[in-house]
Write a protein that holds these residues in place. Structure first.
Motif, PDB file in Angstrom:
ATOM      1  N   GLY A 327       0.781  -1.225   0.000  1.00  0.00           N
ATOM      2  CA  GLY A 327       0.000   0.000   0.000  1.00  0.00           C
ATOM      3  C   GLY A 327       0.811   1.272   0.000  1.00  0.00           C
ATOM      4  O   GLY A 327       0.249   2.371   0.027  1.00  0.00           O
ATOM      5  N   LYS A 328       2.147   1.157  -0.060  1.00  0.00           N
ATOM      6  CA  LYS A 328       3.005   2.346  -0.057  1.00  0.00           C
ATOM      7  C   LYS A 328       3.407   2.726  -1.476  1.00  0.00           C
ATOM      8  O   LYS A 328       3.611   1.860  -2.330  1.00  0.00           O
ATOM      9  N   ALA A 329       3.516   4.030  -1.719  1.00  0.00           N
ATOM     10  CA  ALA A 329       3.972   4.517  -3.026  1.00  0.00           C
ATOM     11  C   ALA A 329       5.422   4.124  -3.240  1.00  0.00           C
ATOM     12  O   ALA A 329       6.200   4.006  -2.279  1.00  0.00           O
ATOM     13  N   ILE A 330       5.804   3.933  -4.496  1.00  0.00           N
ATOM     14  CA  ILE A 330       7.183   3.527  -4.776  1.00  0.00           C
ATOM     15  C   ILE A 330       8.176   4.621  -4.413  1.00  0.00           C
ATOM     16  O   ILE A 330       9.375   4.361  -4.280  1.00  0.00           O
ATOM     17  N   THR A 331       7.692   5.852  -4.239  1.00  0.00           N
ATOM     18  CA  THR A 331       8.564   6.952  -3.829  1.00  0.00           C
ATOM     19  C   THR A 331       8.835   6.953  -2.327  1.00  0.00           C
ATOM     20  O   THR A 331       9.699   7.688  -1.857  1.00  0.00           O
ATOM     21  N   ASP A 332       8.102   6.126  -1.583  1.00  0.00           N
ATOM     22  CA  ASP A 332       8.311   6.021  -0.143  1.00  0.00           C
ATOM     23  C   ASP A 332       9.542   5.147   0.106  1.00  0.00           C
ATOM     24  O   ASP A 332       9.579   3.979  -0.302  1.00  0.00           O
ATOM     25  N   PRO A 333      10.578   5.682   0.780  1.00  0.00           N
ATOM     26  CA  PRO A 333      11.803   4.902   1.007  1.00  0.00           C
ATOM     27  C   PRO A 333      11.565   3.592   1.753  1.00  0.00           C
ATOM     28  O   PRO A 333      12.360   2.659   1.647  1.00  0.00           O
ATOM     29  N   SER A 334      10.470   3.519   2.494  1.00  0.00           N
ATOM     30  CA  SER A 334      10.188   2.306   3.268  1.00  0.00           C
ATOM     31  C   SER A 334       9.294   1.318   2.512  1.00  0.00           C
ATOM     32  O   SER A 334       8.870   0.308   3.076  1.00  0.00           O
ATOM     33  N   SER A 335       9.015   1.606   1.230  1.00  0.00           N
ATOM     34  CA  SER A 335       8.065   0.776   0.489  1.00  0.00           C
ATOM     35  C   SER A 335       8.624  -0.578   0.078  1.00  0.00           C
ATOM     36  O   SER A 335       7.884  -1.529  -0.153  1.00  0.00           O
ATOM     37  N   GLY A 336       9.959  -0.662  -0.054  1.00  0.00           N
ATOM     38  CA  GLY A 336      10.581  -1.895  -0.534  1.00  0.00           C
ATOM     39  C   GLY A 336      10.748  -1.930  -2.040  1.00  0.00           C
ATOM     40  O   GLY A 336      11.164  -2.958  -2.600  1.00  0.00           O
ATOM     41  N   TYR A 337      10.470  -0.833  -2.713  1.00  0.00           N
ATOM     42  CA  TYR A 337      10.588  -0.795  -4.173  1.00  0.00           C
ATOM     43  C   TYR A 337      12.041  -0.873  -4.603  1.00  0.00           C
ATOM     44  O   TYR A 337      12.913  -0.191  -4.053  1.00  0.00           O
ATOM     45  N   ASN A 338      12.297  -1.707  -5.609  1.00  0.00           N
ATOM     46  CA  ASN A 338      13.635  -1.864  -6.183  1.00  0.00           C
ATOM     47  C   ASN A 338      13.558  -1.545  -7.668  1.00  0.00           C
ATOM     48  O   ASN A 338      12.944  -2.300  -8.434  1.00  0.00           O
ATOM     49  N   PRO A 339      14.133  -0.445  -8.123  1.00  0.00           N
ATOM     50  CA  PRO A 339      14.028  -0.070  -9.532  1.00  0.00           C
ATOM     51  C   PRO A 339      14.662  -1.072 -10.483  1.00  0.00           C
ATOM     52  O   PRO A 339      14.395  -1.025 -11.688  1.00  0.00           O
ATOM     53  N   GLN A 340      15.478  -1.990  -9.969  1.00  0.00           N
ATOM     54  CA  GLN A 340      16.048  -3.037 -10.820  1.00  0.00           C
ATOM     55  C   GLN A 340      15.279  -4.362 -10.696  1.00  0.00           C
ATOM     56  O   GLN A 340      15.641  -5.361 -11.311  1.00  0.00           O
ATOM     57  N   ASP A 341      14.236  -4.331  -9.915  1.00  0.00           N
ATOM     58  CA  ASP A 341      13.279  -5.447  -9.847  1.00  0.00           C
ATOM     59  C   ASP A 341      11.900  -4.810  -9.719  1.00  0.00           C
ATOM     60  O   ASP A 341      11.199  -4.998  -8.727  1.00  0.00           O
ATOM     61  N   PRO A 342      11.519  -4.037 -10.735  1.00  0.00           N
ATOM     62  CA  PRO A 342      10.452  -3.049 -10.557  1.00  0.00           C
ATOM     63  C   PRO A 342       9.035  -3.613 -10.495  1.00  0.00           C
ATOM     64  O   PRO A 342       8.120  -2.873 -10.119  1.00  0.00           O
ATOM     65  N   TYR A 343       8.827  -4.859 -10.868  1.00  0.00           N
ATOM     66  CA  TYR A 343       7.459  -5.363 -10.981  1.00  0.00           C
ATOM     67  C   TYR A 343       7.107  -6.376  -9.896  1.00  0.00           C
ATOM     68  O   TYR A 343       6.013  -6.939  -9.901  1.00  0.00           O
ATOM     69  N   THR A 344       8.006  -6.600  -8.986  1.00  0.00           N
ATOM     70  CA  THR A 344       7.777  -7.532  -7.885  1.00  0.00           C
ATOM     71  C   THR A 344       7.079  -6.825  -6.725  1.00  0.00           C
ATOM     72  O   THR A 344       7.425  -5.694  -6.385  1.00  0.00           O
ATOM     73  N   ASN A 345       6.090  -7.506  -6.157  1.00  0.00           N
ATOM     74  CA  ASN A 345       5.352  -6.988  -4.996  1.00  0.00           C
ATOM     75  C   ASN A 345       4.672  -5.651  -5.278  1.00  0.00           C
ATOM     76  O   ASN A 345       4.664  -4.753  -4.436  1.00  0.00           O
ATOM     77  N   ARG A 346       4.100  -5.549  -6.453  1.00  0.00           N
ATOM     78  CA  ARG A 346       3.346  -4.344  -6.810  1.00  0.00           C
ATOM     79  C   ARG A 346       1.845  -4.618  -6.702  1.00  0.00           C
ATOM     80  O   ARG A 346       1.399  -5.771  -6.609  1.00  0.00           O
ATOM     81  N   ASP A 347       1.064  -3.565  -6.725  1.00  0.00           N
ATOM     82  CA  ASP A 347      -0.395  -3.666  -6.812  1.00  0.00           C
ATOM     83  C   ASP A 347      -0.737  -4.689  -7.900  1.00  0.00           C
ATOM     84  O   ASP A 347      -0.292  -4.559  -9.042  1.00  0.00           O
ATOM     85  N   PRO A 348      -1.513  -5.740  -7.597  1.00  0.00           N
ATOM     86  CA  PRO A 348      -1.807  -6.773  -8.596  1.00  0.00           C
ATOM     87  C   PRO A 348      -2.433  -6.248  -9.878  1.00  0.00           C
ATOM     88  O   PRO A 348      -2.324  -6.890 -10.928  1.00  0.00           O
ATOM     89  N   ARG A 349      -3.056  -5.091  -9.827  1.00  0.00           N
ATOM     90  CA  ARG A 349      -3.662  -4.539 -11.039  1.00  0.00           C
ATOM     91  C   ARG A 349      -2.626  -4.159 -12.090  1.00  0.00           C
ATOM     92  O   ARG A 349      -2.955  -4.086 -13.284  1.00  0.00           O
ATOM     93  N   LEU A 350      -1.377  -3.935 -11.676  1.00  0.00           N
ATOM     94  CA  LEU A 350      -0.333  -3.638 -12.657  1.00  0.00           C
ATOM     95  C   LEU A 350      -0.150  -4.813 -13.601  1.00  0.00           C
ATOM     96  O   LEU A 350      -0.116  -4.648 -14.823  1.00  0.00           O
TER      97      LEU A 350
END
Length: 558
Positions: A327-350
């Motif tokens: 539920g966190k935006a990818i711009t949130d440092p605590s979101s867990g987003y990895n720009p080199q693994d960008p599609y993992t653990n995203r909103d399923p609608r993506l």
């Protein structure tokens, strides 16, 4: 009056080629392949056929591109003149993206004006004749209600495109009329919305207990469109930036009325919703016949490695709007987003909306990577390669076959419907209007919870301020209603288009390394995107300004 015969407002030809008697004897020949007005409105069956034809009957060009009842999936979608996508072959979309629209050249956007007013004239023609048709009063009431609904939908298209527009009433204008001033006098947009809402109220009254075929109006459809129009009426663009809680409350009440019908619910499967006719979520949809060839959606928008043509390719700008699964935006440092693994653990609608590198599709992972990817410019038909590193998945039916280059249209007839109004939109309309009217109360959270739970996403963070909830709702509309003709109008009515449309159109380059890993690099897929204040409204076609002798006033800035 100069060039009066050119104006679509009063001289659009009647569909089905209605004939007027000719006074010249040598011209008074009745073609055998045309139907007269007396024939159509002298027969109850033909009258109903005429009314049904008003849903989709207006075709002024060979292109299917454009909004609303003409939505045929071909060519650029409205998404490709927003921050959702761009079109691989341009096809008139780049001049809009780059702010070069003029009254003489608005690309396919011109169809808003011509198609809408031509349709309104055809509807008025029906109103002028229908009382003389030999049919039951009940049938006549229902057909009139359908005409009111269609006319409201046409005005809805005009208002959200141009703002103030002429309200032409019920009159069928022609060459014998002396004063055309009413046709060229633009009414204030709030008056125009009030007129369209009144049309919908008449439709609602006349459609009670009516059970019509898929694709025709219903009480729910009329109430749903009323919800949308009242939401627009309360939005900043329509109130000139003046917040009016009363208008927001009216919009919330209109959406709540649809919710209270108990007729609609969210379809359990988001992806399947767009491939399935007549689901529990469909407030109003356009259905397609499998016996008539129309669009080849998968061919036009699929990856080139599957013999697709690229078509409307999603932007990185849009992909970045999907939150992480927590539920966190990818711009949130605590979101867990990895720009080199960008599609993992995203909103399923993506994964249900966009084809990205490595996404499974038709029996293999999509290969947008370079070098050597089957769906990259190193693959077959490199002129159809995605411009952004993405392709469309929403609406795509993997049971239809785009892999027959010698017979491109075999087994590719589009069968999936287009959802004009979904229950998800009604819930989002309610959440937005209620938040603006009274703040983020429990009912706002409850409406959003339904949508996010269906998507597999956590609830919105509790305790948000009204402003933070506004941002959350805008993001939810961006994701949930993507590629459904909403984004173009939403960013305008919110008056944020000066931000969203003034940044480059970004894509992503997946590069395959020697060890098989993929490196993702963001790049500019379309530069010089521009948006000026004048672009909040479309320009009225210059031919219409000239046809009015200057009485019809152009939108400011054009």
């Amino acid at each position: 009056m100069k060039n009066i015969n050119k104006s679509v407002l009063f001289l659009s030809a009647i569909s089905l080629l209605l004939l007027n008697a000719c006074k010249k004897d040598y011209l008074n020949v009745t073609p055998t392949n045309l139907l007269t007005a007396q024939t159509i409105f002298g027969d109850s069956v033909l009258t109903e056929v005429y009314v049904v034809g008003r849903y989709t009957g207006v075709q002024l060009t060979s292109e299917n591109a454009g909004p609303s009842f003409q939505r045929g999936f071909d060519s650029p979608w409205l998404s490709s003149i927003t921050d959702e996508s761009i079109h691989t072959q341009d096809n008139g979309s780049f001049i809009v993206q780059q702010g070069n629209v003029t009254p003489d050249n608005a690309s396919f956007l011109t169809n808003f004006w011509f198609r809408s007013y031509r349709s309104i004239r055809e509807i008025n023609y029906a109103f002028a004749n229908i009382d003389n048709v030999p049919m039951s009063n009940g049938t006549k009431t229902r057909l009139k209600a359908e005409l009111h609904f269609i006319r409201a939908y046409r005005y809805h298209d005009l208002i959200r495109a141009y703002g103030d527009v002429p309200l032409v009433g019920d009159k069928v204008w022609g060459l014998t009329d002396k004063d055309y001033t009413p046709l060229f006098t633009r009414s204030p947009k709030q008056d125009c919305i009030a007129y369209a809402v009144n049309e919908l109220d008449q439709a609602i009254a006349g459609l009670k207990n009516a059970k019509l075929a898929d694709g025709r109006a219903s009480v729910g459809a009329a109430m749903g469109l009323k919800s949308r129009l009242l939401l627009y009426a309360a939005s900043p663009l329509y109130t000139d930036g003046q917040n009016n809680p009363t208008k927001w409350a009216a919009a919330a009440a209109a959406a709540k009325a649809v919710m209270d019908l108990g007729t609609y619910s969210l379809y359990p499967n988001y992806k399947a919703e767009f491939l399935t006719n007549k689901t529990s979520e469909d407030v109003y949809e356009r259905v397609y016949s499998t016996s008539v060839q129309h669009s080849q959606l998968e061919l036009l928008n699929g990856p080139n490695g599957y013999n697709g043509w690229g078509g409307n390719t999603p932007l990185q700008n849009f992909v970045d709007g999907f939150q992480m699964s927590n539920g966190k935006a990818i711009t949130d440092p605590s979101s867990g987003y990895n720009p080199q693994d960008p599609y993992t653990n995203r909103d399923p609608r993506l994964a249900q909306t966009v084809l990205y590198n490595g996404h499974p599709y038709r029996g293999r992972p999509v290969e947008f990577f370079l070098p050597g990817g089957k769906d990259s410019k190193d693959g077959i038909a490199n002129w159809n390669t995605t411009l952004t590193g993405y392709c469309m998945l929403k609406y795509m039916d993997e049971n239809l076959n785009p892999n027959d280059p010698l017979n491109l249209y075999k087994d590719q007839t589009q069968t999936q419907p287009f959802k004009y109004i979904r229950y998800a939109e009604i819930l989002l309309n309610y959440a937005e209007a209620q938040n603006e009217a009274v703040g983020p109360d429990n009912s706002v959270y409850a409406a959003l919870k339904l949508i996010r739970t269906r998507a597999g996403m956590p609830e919105i963070t509790p305790g948000l301020s009204q402003a933070d909830m506004r941002t959350a709702i805008q993001n939810e509309r961006q994701v949930e209603l993507s590629f459904e003709d909403h984004r173009y109008f939403d960013v305008r009515r919110w008056k944020i288009a000066n931000v969203t449309e003034n940044v480059p159109a970004y894509g992503v380059h997946p590069v395959k390394n020697a060890d098989g890993s993929i490196t993702y690099t963001k790049f500019v897929a379309l530069a010089n995107r521009k948006f000026a204040d004048k672009n909040y409204w479309m320009p009225i076609p210059q031919s219409e300004i000239l046809s009015s002798g200057g009485l019809l006033k152009q939108n400011p800035g054009y």
